[in-house]
Motif scaffolding. Structure first.
Motif, PDB file in Angstrom:
ATOM      1  N   ASP A 132     -13.541 -61.139 114.780  1.00 58.31           N
ATOM      2  CA  ASP A 132     -14.541 -60.690 114.031  1.00 58.31           C
ATOM      3  C   ASP A 132     -14.307 -59.048 113.533  1.00 58.31           C
ATOM      4  O   ASP A 132     -15.338 -58.647 113.103  1.00 58.31           O
ATOM      5  N   LEU A 133     -13.161 -58.491 113.833  1.00 61.04           N
ATOM      6  CA  LEU A 133     -13.117 -57.086 113.383  1.00 61.04           C
ATOM      7  C   LEU A 133     -12.504 -57.019 112.022  1.00 61.04           C
ATOM      8  O   LEU A 133     -11.889 -57.912 111.402  1.00 61.04           O
ATOM      9  N   THR A 134     -12.755 -55.827 111.346  1.00 59.75           N
ATOM     10  CA  THR A 134     -12.444 -55.440 110.106  1.00 59.75           C
ATOM     11  C   THR A 134     -10.892 -55.430 110.086  1.00 59.75           C
ATOM     12  O   THR A 134     -10.271 -55.236 111.241  1.00 59.75           O
ATOM     13  N   THR A 135     -10.225 -55.297 109.010  1.00 64.57           N
ATOM     14  CA  THR A 135      -8.699 -55.229 109.107  1.00 64.57           C
ATOM     15  C   THR A 135      -8.260 -53.653 109.439  1.00 64.57           C
ATOM     16  O   THR A 135      -7.369 -53.818 110.221  1.00 64.57           O
ATOM     17  N   TYR A 228       3.852 -56.343 109.352  1.00 64.97           N
ATOM     18  CA  TYR A 228       3.159 -56.747 110.430  1.00 64.97           C
ATOM     19  C   TYR A 228       1.653 -56.807 110.360  1.00 64.97           C
ATOM     20  O   TYR A 228       0.763 -57.750 111.024  1.00 64.97           O
ATOM     21  N   ILE A 229       0.979 -55.966 109.670  1.00 62.85           N
ATOM     22  CA  ILE A 229      -0.690 -56.077 109.244  1.00 62.85           C
ATOM     23  C   ILE A 229      -0.695 -57.334 108.516  1.00 62.85           C
ATOM     24  O   ILE A 229      -1.846 -57.917 108.916  1.00 62.85           O
ATOM     25  N   LYS A 230      -0.058 -57.925 107.496  1.00 59.91           N
ATOM     26  CA  LYS A 230      -0.364 -58.785 106.954  1.00 59.91           C
ATOM     27  C   LYS A 230      -0.333 -60.175 107.811  1.00 59.91           C
ATOM     28  O   LYS A 230      -1.316 -60.873 107.652  1.00 59.91           O
ATOM     29  N   LYS A 231       0.670 -60.143 108.924  1.00 61.55           N
ATOM     30  CA  LYS A 231       0.756 -61.307 109.697  1.00 61.55           C
ATOM     31  C   LYS A 231      -0.452 -61.177 110.724  1.00 61.55           C
ATOM     32  O   LYS A 231      -1.063 -62.545 111.224  1.00 61.55           O
ATOM     33  N   ASN A 232      -0.598 -60.018 111.557  1.00 63.39           N
ATOM     34  CA  ASN A 232      -1.504 -59.947 112.852  1.00 63.39           C
ATOM     35  C   ASN A 232      -2.840 -59.279 112.534  1.00 63.39           C
ATOM     36  O   ASN A 232      -3.562 -59.527 113.496  1.00 63.39           O
ATOM     37  N   CYS A 233      -3.053 -58.424 111.485  1.00 63.59           N
ATOM     38  CA  CYS A 233      -4.167 -58.081 111.556  1.00 63.59           C
ATOM     39  C   CYS A 233      -5.104 -58.039 110.228  1.00 63.59           C
ATOM     40  O   CYS A 233      -6.326 -57.800 110.389  1.00 63.59           O
ATOM     41  N   TRP A 234      -4.616 -58.619 109.331  1.00 67.94           N
ATOM     42  CA  TRP A 234      -5.501 -58.783 107.935  1.00 67.94           C
ATOM     43  C   TRP A 234      -6.525 -59.816 108.191  1.00 67.94           C
ATOM     44  O   TRP A 234      -6.170 -60.724 108.435  1.00 67.94           O
ATOM     45  N   ASN A 235      -7.773 -59.510 108.159  1.00 70.02           N
ATOM     46  CA  ASN A 235      -8.681 -60.262 108.066  1.00 70.02           C
ATOM     47  C   ASN A 235      -9.383 -60.691 106.551  1.00 70.02           C
ATOM     48  O   ASN A 235      -9.712 -60.121 106.003  1.00 70.02           O
ATOM     49  N   PRO A 236      -9.110 -62.113 106.503  1.00 68.18           N
ATOM     50  CA  PRO A 236      -9.375 -62.594 104.760  1.00 68.18           C
ATOM     51  C   PRO A 236     -10.893 -62.559 104.611  1.00 68.18           C
ATOM     52  O   PRO A 236     -11.328 -62.408 103.428  1.00 68.18           O
ATOM     53  N   LYS A 237     -11.443 -62.311 105.661  1.00 63.37           N
ATOM     54  CA  LYS A 237     -13.217 -62.306 105.639  1.00 63.37           C
ATOM     55  C   LYS A 237     -13.774 -60.798 105.267  1.00 63.37           C
ATOM     56  O   LYS A 237     -14.954 -60.545 105.154  1.00 63.37           O
ATOM     57  N   LEU A 239     -13.766 -58.106 102.885  1.00 58.98           N
ATOM     58  CA  LEU A 239     -13.722 -57.827 101.474  1.00 58.98           C
ATOM     59  C   LEU A 239     -13.414 -56.409 101.122  1.00 58.98           C
ATOM     60  O   LEU A 239     -13.060 -56.206  99.903  1.00 58.98           O
ATOM     61  N   THR A 240     -13.231 -55.477 101.929  1.00 62.34           N
ATOM     62  CA  THR A 240     -13.140 -54.263 101.702  1.00 62.34           C
ATOM     63  C   THR A 240     -11.680 -53.774 101.409  1.00 62.34           C
ATOM     64  O   THR A 240     -11.193 -52.894 101.171  1.00 62.34           O
ATOM     65  N   VAL A 241     -10.656 -54.726 102.120  1.00 61.70           N
ATOM     66  CA  VAL A 241      -9.250 -54.468 101.860  1.00 61.70           C
ATOM     67  C   VAL A 241      -8.616 -55.764 101.322  1.00 61.70           C
ATOM     68  O   VAL A 241      -8.970 -56.922 101.812  1.00 61.70           O
ATOM     69  N   SER A 242      -7.926 -55.438 100.610  1.00 59.02           N
ATOM     70  CA  SER A 242      -7.082 -56.770  99.771  1.00 59.02           C
ATOM     71  C   SER A 242      -5.553 -56.445  99.947  1.00 59.02           C
ATOM     72  O   SER A 242      -5.149 -55.393  99.459  1.00 59.02           O
ATOM     73  N   ILE A 243      -5.137 -57.243 100.528  1.00 55.15           N
ATOM     74  CA  ILE A 243      -3.485 -57.143 100.637  1.00 55.15           C
ATOM     75  C   ILE A 243      -2.849 -58.365  99.836  1.00 55.15           C
ATOM     76  O   ILE A 243      -3.197 -59.300 100.204  1.00 55.15           O
ATOM     77  N   ARG A 244      -1.669 -58.109  99.116  1.00 58.71           N
ATOM     78  CA  ARG A 244      -1.260 -59.064  98.167  1.00 58.71           C
ATOM     79  C   ARG A 244      -0.402 -59.701  99.279  1.00 58.71           C
ATOM     80  O   ARG A 244       0.505 -58.946  99.843  1.00 58.71           O
ATOM     81  N   GLY A 245      -0.257 -61.125  99.227  1.00 55.27           N
ATOM     82  CA  GLY A 245       0.847 -61.863  99.767  1.00 55.27           C
ATOM     83  C   GLY A 245       0.381 -62.088 101.336  1.00 55.27           C
ATOM     84  O   GLY A 245       1.428 -62.296 102.036  1.00 55.27           O
ATOM     85  N   ALA A 246      -0.717 -61.802 101.710  1.00 53.43           N
ATOM     86  CA  ALA A 246      -1.144 -62.118 103.089  1.00 53.43           C
ATOM     87  C   ALA A 246      -1.208 -63.277 103.596  1.00 53.43           C
ATOM     88  O   ALA A 246      -1.218 -63.691 104.824  1.00 53.43           O
ATOM     89  N   ARG A 247      -1.447 -64.060 102.810  1.00 51.27           N
ATOM     90  CA  ARG A 247      -1.555 -65.486 103.151  1.00 51.27           C
ATOM     91  C   ARG A 247      -0.690 -66.419 102.008  1.00 51.27           C
ATOM     92  O   ARG A 247      -0.858 -66.109 101.060  1.00 51.27           O
ATOM     93  N   ARG A 248       0.014 -67.318 102.678  1.00 51.80           N
ATOM     94  CA  ARG A 248       0.765 -68.074 101.790  1.00 51.80           C
ATOM     95  C   ARG A 248      -0.338 -69.220 101.168  1.00 51.80           C
ATOM     96  O   ARG A 248      -0.731 -70.029 101.811  1.00 51.80           O
ATOM     97  N   ALA A 249      -0.062 -69.338  99.775  1.00 49.58           N
ATOM     98  CA  ALA A 249      -0.827 -70.386  99.147  1.00 49.58           C
ATOM     99  C   ALA A 249      -0.270 -71.708  99.303  1.00 49.58           C
ATOM    100  O   ALA A 249       0.715 -72.088  99.555  1.00 49.58           O
TER     101      ALA A 249
END
Length: 354
Positions: A132-135, A228-237, A239-249
């Motif tokens: 439930d935490l932001t990125t 590391y942030i892409k794999k363990n910290c990024w929350n796709p919900k 919307l204030t942070v956008s990281i490219r390639g954080a999830r594999r399509a």
């Protein structure tokens, strides 16, 4: 419980990087030059830091050298001077901790929309789930787990931990020397086997002239970087942070490899001997791979086993020879026996030991 380094470059989570630089965390706290940990020094430091008196110890003697961990000494070493507002005697975080907890304010700063504290059995706010935490809040919490207030409880945020993360996100100044000194003293006075700030302790000891004579060292925890942030910290919900390639399509069915495609009408109408020949070759390749794996395993055992207890590679090949032909999987009236490739010997010079 080793610390983590932080390697965040420009245009990568700029808000987090700017806050590290504003607090001077990037100089030593998250960038200790020596990344090796001498556990003997760390254990001796904590043993000699213990005090049976009421006042908490602020120094320890390691191999004849005095290592100080008072607030001023730690702030000087880490280059994190205490910042005070005009007319105040305590930093903003210390003043905030003395106020009643505003749970709604913490939820608005740390949680994604619609999420909040989970109530405990008494109906009071107890914890915030990690999902439930932001990125930004997740990145700050990972940093706090190892470099600020180490703990092995990383599944959620308790109320005290949430207050600390709130101060990091909300840019409230913290007396890092007092925070770390208190953590070290608590560990020294408690009955626990978890030793915190090992890299910082080794750096403090070496700065005082302590010589390390250990032959084995421990490493830091994985570095906090964009991967590391892409794999363990990024929350796709979030919307204030956008990281490219954080999830594999997801791969569409049309994009699957041809080996997974359904058989075409031409393949189903082929001669009966073709599928049988393919199965025969596939079976032979599997057996050959297993045979070569046995040879590599044998060579690995020869390194650690006493001489003469394990047969040599040549003896193994004589005892378990690879056949040059493979029995046909066809019936006698379906054609001749299928030939398999010649035996390919595993070169000992190219064999890798696991």
């Amino acid at each position: 419980m080793p610390e983590r380094k932080v390697k965040i470059y420009h245009s990568e989570l700029d808000e987090f990087k700017a806050e590290l630089e504003r607090r001077n965390f990037h100089k030593r706290l998250t960038n200790l030059v020596d990344g090796s940990i001498d556990l003997a020094l760390v254990k001796e430091f904590y043993v000699n830091l213990y005090s049976s008196e009421d006042h908490p110890p602020k120094q320890s003697r390691v191999r004849g050298h005095l290592v100080k961990i008072d607030v001023d000494s730690l702030n000087t070493f880490l280059e994190t001077p205490m910042v005070l507002a005009e007319g105040e005697t305590l930093p903003a975080y210390s003043r905030y901790c003395r106020l009643p907890t505003n749970y709604r304010e913490i939820e608005a700063a740390l949680c994604i929309p619609g999420r909040r504290f989970i109530l405990n059995s008494k109906g009071h706010p107890g914890k915030i789930l990690r999902k439930d935490l932001t990125t930004l809040a997740q990145v700050c919490s990972v940093l706090s787990y190892s470099n600020l207030a180490p703990t092995s409880h990383t599944f959620d945020l308790t109320v005290d931990r949430a207050r600390l993360i709130f101060c990091l996100v909300y840019r409230l100044d913290i007396n890092i020397g007092a925070l770390i000194s208190g953590q070290m003293t608590t560990i020294a006075q408690s009955n626990t086997s978890r030793l915190v700030f090992p890299t910082l302790i080794v750096a403090l000891c070496r700065a005082r002239g302590v010589v390390s004579d250990s032959l084995t060292f421990e490493r830091l925890s994985p570095v906090i970087n964009l991967a590391y942030i892409k794999k363990n910290c990024w929350n796709p919900k979030d919307l204030t942070v956008s990281i490219r390639g954080a999830r594999r399509a997801r791969v569409r069915p049309a994009e699957l490899p041809s080996t997974f495609a359904a058989p075409t009408p031409a393949s189903t109408s082929a001669a009966p001997s073709v599928p049988a020949q393919t199965d025969s070759q596939h079976f032979a390749a599997m057996l050959q791979s297993i045979h070569q794996g046995h040879i590599i395993l044998l060579q690995s055992l020869q390194v650690v086993a006493p001489p003469g207890s394990i047969p040599s590679t040549e003896q193994f090949r004589e005892m378990v020879a690879w056949p040059r032909t493979q029995p046909s999987l066809h019936k006698e009236d379906e054609g001749p026996t299928t030939q398999v490739p010649q035996h390919v010997e595993a070169k000992s010079s190219e064999a890798t030991i696991p």
